[in-house]
Design a protein around this motif. Structure first.
Motif, PDB file in Angstrom:
ATOM      1  N   ARG A  19       0.839  -1.190   0.000  1.00 46.05           N
ATOM      2  CA  ARG A  19       0.000   0.000   0.000  1.00 46.05           C
ATOM      3  C   ARG A  19       0.876   1.241   0.000  1.00 46.05           C
ATOM      4  O   ARG A  19       1.767   1.373   0.843  1.00 46.05           O
ATOM      5  N   LEU A  20       0.616   2.113  -0.954  1.00 45.31           N
ATOM      6  CA  LEU A  20       1.297   3.387  -1.039  1.00 45.31           C
ATOM      7  C   LEU A  20       0.356   4.492  -0.572  1.00 45.31           C
ATOM      8  O   LEU A  20      -0.857   4.416  -0.784  1.00 45.31           O
ATOM      9  N   SER A  21       0.936   5.498   0.058  1.00 44.21           N
ATOM     10  CA  SER A  21       0.160   6.670   0.451  1.00 44.21           C
ATOM     11  C   SER A  21       0.865   7.932  -0.014  1.00 44.21           C
ATOM     12  O   SER A  21       2.093   7.969  -0.089  1.00 44.21           O
ATOM     13  N   CYS A  22       0.075   8.941  -0.318  1.00 43.85           N
ATOM     14  CA  CYS A  22       0.611  10.234  -0.743  1.00 43.85           C
ATOM     15  C   CYS A  22      -0.168  11.326  -0.030  1.00 43.85           C
ATOM     16  O   CYS A  22      -1.378  11.450  -0.227  1.00 43.85           O
ATOM     17  N   ALA A  23       0.530  12.092   0.782  1.00 42.12           N
ATOM     18  CA  ALA A  23      -0.095  13.174   1.532  1.00 42.12           C
ATOM     19  C   ALA A  23       0.258  14.510   0.895  1.00 42.12           C
ATOM     20  O   ALA A  23       1.434  14.810   0.659  1.00 42.12           O
ATOM     21  N   ALA A  24      -0.760  15.308   0.623  1.00 38.07           N
ATOM     22  CA  ALA A  24      -0.548  16.650   0.079  1.00 38.07           C
ATOM     23  C   ALA A  24      -0.445  17.647   1.228  1.00 38.07           C
ATOM     24  O   ALA A  24      -1.104  17.493   2.257  1.00 38.07           O
ATOM     25  N   SER A  25       0.375  18.680   1.008  1.00 41.39           N
ATOM     26  CA  SER A  25       0.618  19.651   2.079  1.00 41.39           C
ATOM     27  C   SER A  25      -0.620  20.455   2.423  1.00 41.39           C
ATOM     28  O   SER A  25      -0.769  20.959   3.528  1.00 41.39           O
ATOM     29  N   GLU A  26      -1.527  20.604   1.470  1.00 34.90           N
ATOM     30  CA  GLU A  26      -2.745  21.363   1.695  1.00 34.90           C
ATOM     31  C   GLU A  26      -3.731  21.019   0.591  1.00 34.90           C
ATOM     32  O   GLU A  26      -3.369  20.455  -0.444  1.00 34.90           O
ATOM     33  N   TYR A  27      -4.993  21.392   0.853  1.00 29.87           N
ATOM     34  CA  TYR A  27      -5.939  21.260  -0.248  1.00 29.87           C
ATOM     35  C   TYR A  27      -6.026  22.576  -0.999  1.00 29.87           C
ATOM     36  O   TYR A  27      -6.273  23.621  -0.419  1.00 29.87           O
ATOM     37  N   THR A  28      -5.800  22.511  -2.282  1.00 27.92           N
ATOM     38  CA  THR A  28      -6.127  23.607  -3.186  1.00 27.92           C
ATOM     39  C   THR A  28      -6.660  22.984  -4.456  1.00 27.92           C
ATOM     40  O   THR A  28      -6.564  21.773  -4.655  1.00 27.92           O
ATOM     41  N   SER A  71      -7.801   5.226  -3.566  1.00 29.67           N
ATOM     42  CA  SER A  71      -8.832   5.813  -2.711  1.00 29.67           C
ATOM     43  C   SER A  71      -8.279   7.100  -2.096  1.00 29.67           C
ATOM     44  O   SER A  71      -7.079   7.373  -2.192  1.00 29.67           O
ATOM     45  N   GLN A  72      -9.157   7.848  -1.467  1.00 28.17           N
ATOM     46  CA  GLN A  72      -8.708   9.116  -0.890  1.00 28.17           C
ATOM     47  C   GLN A  72      -9.332   9.353   0.474  1.00 28.17           C
ATOM     48  O   GLN A  72     -10.432   8.889   0.759  1.00 28.17           O
ATOM     49  N   LYS A  76      -7.604  14.193   5.359  1.00 31.17           N
ATOM     50  CA  LYS A  76      -6.160  14.175   5.570  1.00 31.17           C
ATOM     51  C   LYS A  76      -5.389  14.562   4.317  1.00 31.17           C
ATOM     52  O   LYS A  76      -4.164  14.469   4.289  1.00 31.17           O
ATOM     53  N   ASN A  77      -6.109  14.972   3.277  1.00 33.02           N
ATOM     54  CA  ASN A  77      -5.453  15.326   2.010  1.00 33.02           C
ATOM     55  C   ASN A  77      -4.534  14.206   1.535  1.00 33.02           C
ATOM     56  O   ASN A  77      -3.417  14.462   1.065  1.00 33.02           O
ATOM     57  N   THR A  78      -4.995  12.977   1.661  1.00 33.35           N
ATOM     58  CA  THR A  78      -4.153  11.823   1.372  1.00 33.35           C
ATOM     59  C   THR A  78      -4.831  10.905   0.363  1.00 33.35           C
ATOM     60  O   THR A  78      -6.059  10.715   0.413  1.00 33.35           O
ATOM     61  N   VAL A  79      -4.023  10.345  -0.512  1.00 32.80           N
ATOM     62  CA  VAL A  79      -4.483   9.357  -1.480  1.00 32.80           C
ATOM     63  C   VAL A  79      -3.721   8.058  -1.226  1.00 32.80           C
ATOM     64  O   VAL A  79      -2.518   8.085  -0.932  1.00 32.80           O
ATOM     65  N   HIS A  80      -4.427   6.949  -1.320  1.00 33.54           N
ATOM     66  CA  HIS A  80      -3.817   5.645  -1.092  1.00 33.54           C
ATOM     67  C   HIS A  80      -3.899   4.804  -2.366  1.00 33.54           C
ATOM     68  O   HIS A  80      -4.880   4.894  -3.119  1.00 33.54           O
ATOM     69  N   LEU A  81      -2.898   3.972  -2.575  1.00 38.00           N
ATOM     70  CA  LEU A  81      -2.919   3.026  -3.676  1.00 38.00           C
ATOM     71  C   LEU A  81      -2.699   1.632  -3.089  1.00 38.00           C
ATOM     72  O   LEU A  81      -1.604   1.304  -2.642  1.00 38.00           O
ATOM     73  N   GLN A  82      -3.760   0.837  -3.070  1.00 33.72           N
ATOM     74  CA  GLN A  82      -3.679  -0.541  -2.606  1.00 33.72           C
ATOM     75  C   GLN A  82      -3.322  -1.416  -3.794  1.00 33.72           C
ATOM     76  O   GLN A  82      -4.066  -1.453  -4.774  1.00 33.72           O
ATOM     77  N   MET A  83      -2.208  -2.108  -3.700  1.00 33.28           N
ATOM     78  CA  MET A  83      -1.711  -2.922  -4.817  1.00 33.28           C
ATOM     79  C   MET A  83      -1.763  -4.392  -4.408  1.00 33.28           C
ATOM     80  O   MET A  83      -1.047  -4.805  -3.485  1.00 33.28           O
ATOM     81  N   ASN A  84      -2.618  -5.143  -5.063  1.00 32.98           N
ATOM     82  CA  ASN A  84      -2.769  -6.571  -4.786  1.00 32.98           C
ATOM     83  C   ASN A  84      -2.317  -7.396  -5.979  1.00 32.98           C
ATOM     84  O   ASN A  84      -2.166  -6.877  -7.083  1.00 32.98           O
TER      85      ASN A  84
END
Length: 124
Positions: A19-28, A71-72, A76-84
């Motif tokens: 599982r990868l996660s990506c957090a953005a510093s802010e929402y714009t 998914s998002q 938390k301004n975060t996107v996840h990538l579940q890789m199976n």
């Protein structure tokens, strides 16, 4: 300026999951579209999965469709990538990318904001 911070990745055997996660510093509006490209040595950067923040619409490349799920978590301004069902061909550096639109989600030139990359290695 949107800053993207990735986490996750690592090494796994074929058939496993990561599982990868990506957090953005802010929402714009600049990050209305977020997702992942990957690049293997000697190959071009390839889009894998993207998601639109407002509509929750998802986009997948044929090579990962049915195995990866994006998914998002907007709070938390975060996107996840579940890789199976990972296969050796999934081995690459994975880069989170963001911009205001998913209109050309498959084109790396259409994204202005990038994470530093995280390595995924799948052994057979």
């Amino acid at each position: 300026q949107v800053q993207l911070t990735e986490s996750g990745g690592g090494s796994v055997q074929a058939g496993g999951s990561l599982r990868l996660s990506c957090a953005a510093s802010e929402y714009t509006y600049r990050r209305n579209c977020m997702g992942w490209f990957r690049q293997a040595p000697g190959k071009e950067r390839e889009a894998t999965a993207f998601i639109e923040r407002l509509s929750n619409t998802t986009y997948y490349s044929d090579s990962v469709k049915g195995r990866f799920t994006i998914s998002q978590d907007n709070a938390k301004n975060t996107v996840h990538l579940q890789m199976n069902s990972l296969i050796p061909e999934d081995t690459a550096s994975y880069y989170c990318a963001a911009d205001s639109s998913c209109r050309l989600w498959w084109d790396p030139n259409d994204f202005r904001y990038w994470g530093q990359g995280t390595q995924v290695t799948v052994s057979s």
